[in-house]
Scaffold this active site. Structure first.
Site, PDB file in Angstrom:
ATOM      1  N   ARG A  74     -82.718  52.597 -32.802  1.00 55.77           N
ATOM      2  CA  ARG A  74     -82.266  52.564 -31.408  1.00 55.77           C
ATOM      3  C   ARG A  74     -81.460  53.823 -31.052  1.00 55.77           C
ATOM      4  O   ARG A  74     -81.576  54.344 -29.946  1.00 55.77           O
ATOM      5  CB  ARG A  74     -81.432  51.297 -31.182  1.00 55.77           C
ATOM      6  N   ASN A 105     -67.304  49.404 -27.655  1.00 54.96           N
ATOM      7  CA  ASN A 105     -67.814  48.586 -28.749  1.00 54.96           C
ATOM      8  C   ASN A 105     -67.257  49.051 -30.089  1.00 54.96           C
ATOM      9  O   ASN A 105     -66.780  50.188 -30.199  1.00 54.96           O
ATOM     10  CB  ASN A 105     -69.347  48.654 -28.775  1.00 54.96           C
ATOM     11  N   TYR A 165     -77.997  38.639 -29.093  1.00 59.74           N
ATOM     12  CA  TYR A 165     -77.594  39.256 -30.357  1.00 59.74           C
ATOM     13  C   TYR A 165     -77.657  38.297 -31.541  1.00 59.74           C
ATOM     14  O   TYR A 165     -77.617  38.736 -32.692  1.00 59.74           O
ATOM     15  CB  TYR A 165     -76.183  39.830 -30.240  1.00 59.74           C
ATOM     16  N   ARG A 221     -73.751  56.719 -34.939  1.00 62.67           N
ATOM     17  CA  ARG A 221     -74.500  55.485 -34.690  1.00 62.67           C
ATOM     18  C   ARG A 221     -75.808  55.494 -35.472  1.00 62.67           C
ATOM     19  O   ARG A 221     -76.224  54.470 -36.015  1.00 62.67           O
ATOM     20  CB  ARG A 221     -74.788  55.318 -33.189  1.00 62.67           C
ATOM     21  N   CYS A 231     -67.367  42.499 -21.984  1.00 65.12           N
ATOM     22  CA  CYS A 231     -68.683  42.964 -22.440  1.00 65.12           C
ATOM     23  C   CYS A 231     -69.706  42.731 -21.341  1.00 65.12           C
ATOM     24  O   CYS A 231     -69.664  41.709 -20.643  1.00 65.12           O
ATOM     25  CB  CYS A 231     -69.079  42.199 -23.706  1.00 65.12           C
ATOM     26  N   ASP A 232     -70.654  43.665 -21.219  1.00 68.44           N
ATOM     27  CA  ASP A 232     -71.650  43.534 -20.161  1.00 68.44           C
ATOM     28  C   ASP A 232     -72.891  42.746 -20.590  1.00 68.44           C
ATOM     29  O   ASP A 232     -73.745  42.445 -19.763  1.00 68.44           O
ATOM     30  CB  ASP A 232     -72.074  44.910 -19.647  1.00 68.44           C
ATOM     31  N   HIS A 264     -70.883  39.092 -28.544  1.00 70.95           N
ATOM     32  CA  HIS A 264     -72.245  39.249 -29.077  1.00 70.95           C
ATOM     33  C   HIS A 264     -72.613  38.088 -30.009  1.00 70.95           C
ATOM     34  O   HIS A 264     -73.421  38.248 -30.922  1.00 70.95           O
ATOM     35  CB  HIS A 264     -72.410  40.588 -29.824  1.00 70.95           C
TER      36      HIS A 264
END
Length: 453
Positions: free
Chosen positions: A296, A159, A276, A105, A181-182, A212
């Protein structure tokens, strides 16, 4: 034995067997606790953790084993790296896998930023890179389920959900998978706070888009009263930021994201946007306000990763979960909502990622869209959203093409398709930059992506 008491006593609910795929995730302890705290509406007879990273999973699983034995000894709890053991005799697989972990990531975020492009986990080049890693992992789990528990449902919140959903639509069209998706749920919790409501479930929403990448078009209470004006006024001034202790304890990057919504909202004040969308409508702002050396991913590795694994180590060292540092992931109760809807045919109304198939009349019928659905024991029934405006339609057509090209690149091993996907992304300024980023991503993802030719 019949599954009910004698007349005059309440009917007994079936107890479910759950596999959590991604057992080494820092979200796993919170999800386990959330499941346990919802047993009255969703009884569980066993929970099994599955991960292909034994070392990482063991650290959390040993601690959770102690906790479960102390607090919930009636529920069987185990963990494994063996697919047959994990996926045999299950009713649901709750999947939240991260192929490549946070080290990858970090590269997803930092490589695009090096080229002056948005570096984000699920949006732009980083999201495409993550998607190319995730497709194979999710398909593998679906195949294990088909082999060992063919009647089980996968509730997938791995994701990037949009790319995973498109891949499973193309490659496993008959699989029993529901993608969810939350993020909309988290935003709706803020809406409820803004409105002074006890729960987001006090609202009835209409929403459409891609994962998103969507907009709320109507929010009412259960009596049909329009709640949009109050939320819009708050959004115009503050975005989705709210003055609560829970919100203020978020990482600064999330506070900035929720605040920036006021500028995204200004582009189309007839709707309320997903947070997003800032990455697509204000990519220059995002890059300008990004730290290319500390993204992040670094925040998470230095924050949640250390907290959760530290709490696990403390439990194992003390051999007790009393006063432990694990906390319930309360917002993840939506997973129980979804499981209950399937197990008990509750007809819950939920935002899910499903084939469009005419739900949005003037949009690609094969697109995986995020819209309200009614969920029962046969899965999701999408609600009709009608026609959408030209602005949203244009943005969605561009983004869904990016996602489809990415999946085609994975299927065909096509360098050309992946270059096209990056070039078409609204976050990337030119084909030249897209190619430079792609070449760097290919080098970083050796062993994770299929070979592109």
């Amino acid at each position: 034995m019949k599954s009910y008491y004698k007349k005059g006593r309440r009917r007994m609910k079936k107890q479910s067997s759950i596999c959590i795929a991604g057992g080494g995730s820092t979200f796993t302890p919170g999800i386990v606790l959330m499941l346990m705290e919802n047993q009255e509406r969703f009884p569980i007879r066993q929970i099994k953790l599955y991960d292909n990273n034994a070392e990482r999973q063991n650290k959390l699983a040993e601690a959770l084993g102690i906790l479960m034995k102390e607090r919930y000894p009636e529920v069987a709890f185990s963990w494994t790296t063996d697919p047959e053991t994990a996926f045999t005799d299950i009713d649901f697989c709750m999947a939240h896998i991260r192929v490549g972990l946070y080290a990858m990531r970090e590269l997803d975020e930092k490589i695009p930023l090096k080229h002056g492009v948005v570096g984000q986990e699920t949006c732009g080049p980083g999201g495409l890179a993550y998607g190319m890693r995730s497709i194979g992992g999710v398909l593998e789990i679906l195949d294990y389920m088909e082999k060992y528990s063919p009647n089980a449902w996968m509730l997938n919140y791995s994701n990037p959900a949009a790319i995973v959903a498109e891949a499973t639509r193309r490659l496993r069209p008959n699989s029993k998978i529901i993608n969810i998706c939350d993020m909309p749920i988290g935003i709706e919790r803020n809406f409820a706070t803004i409105l002074g409501l006890e729960s987001r479930k006090d609202m009835i929403v209409r929403y459409y888009g891609l994962n998103h990448f969507g907009w709320w078009t109507s929010i009412t209470d259960k009596e049909g009263n329009d709640l949009m004006p109050k939320i819009k006024e708050h959004c115009r001034q503050f975005g989705y930021a709210v003055d609560t202790e829970d919100f203020q304890h978020r990482d600064q990057s999330w506070i900035d994201t929720y605040t920036k919504v006021k500028d995204v909202y200004a582009v189309d004040p007839d709707t309320l946007p997903n947070t997003y969308l800032k990455y697509y409508l204000y990519p220059d702002y995002v890059v300008e306000h990004s730290n290319k050396e500390y993204t992040r991913a670094n925040e998470v590795m230095d924050g949640r990763e250390k907290r959760v694994f530290g709490a696990a180590a403390d439990i194992v060292a003390k051999q007790t979960a009393k006063d432990c540092g694990f906390s319930t992931d309360t917002h993840a109760a939506y997973i129980v909502d979804l499981a209950c809807a399937i197990a008990f045919n509750t007809k819950e109304r939920m935002l899910l990622i499903v084939p469009n198939d005419g739900a949005i009349i003037n949009f690609d019928p094969t697109a995986m869209v995020e819209i309200p659905c009614i969920v029962g024991n046969e899965g999701a029934e999408p609600l009709k959203m009608g026609e959408i405006p030209q602005f949203q339609k244009g943005l969605m057509e561009q983004q869904v093409s990016v996602e489809k090209l990415c999946v085609e690149a994975w299927i065909e091993g096509s360098y050309q398709k992946m270059w096209q996907a990056l070039t078409l992304s609204k976050t990337v300024p030119s084909a030249k930059v897209a190619k430079e980023i792609l070449d760097d991503l290919i080098e970083a993802n050796k062993g994770y992506w299929p070979e592109l030719k």
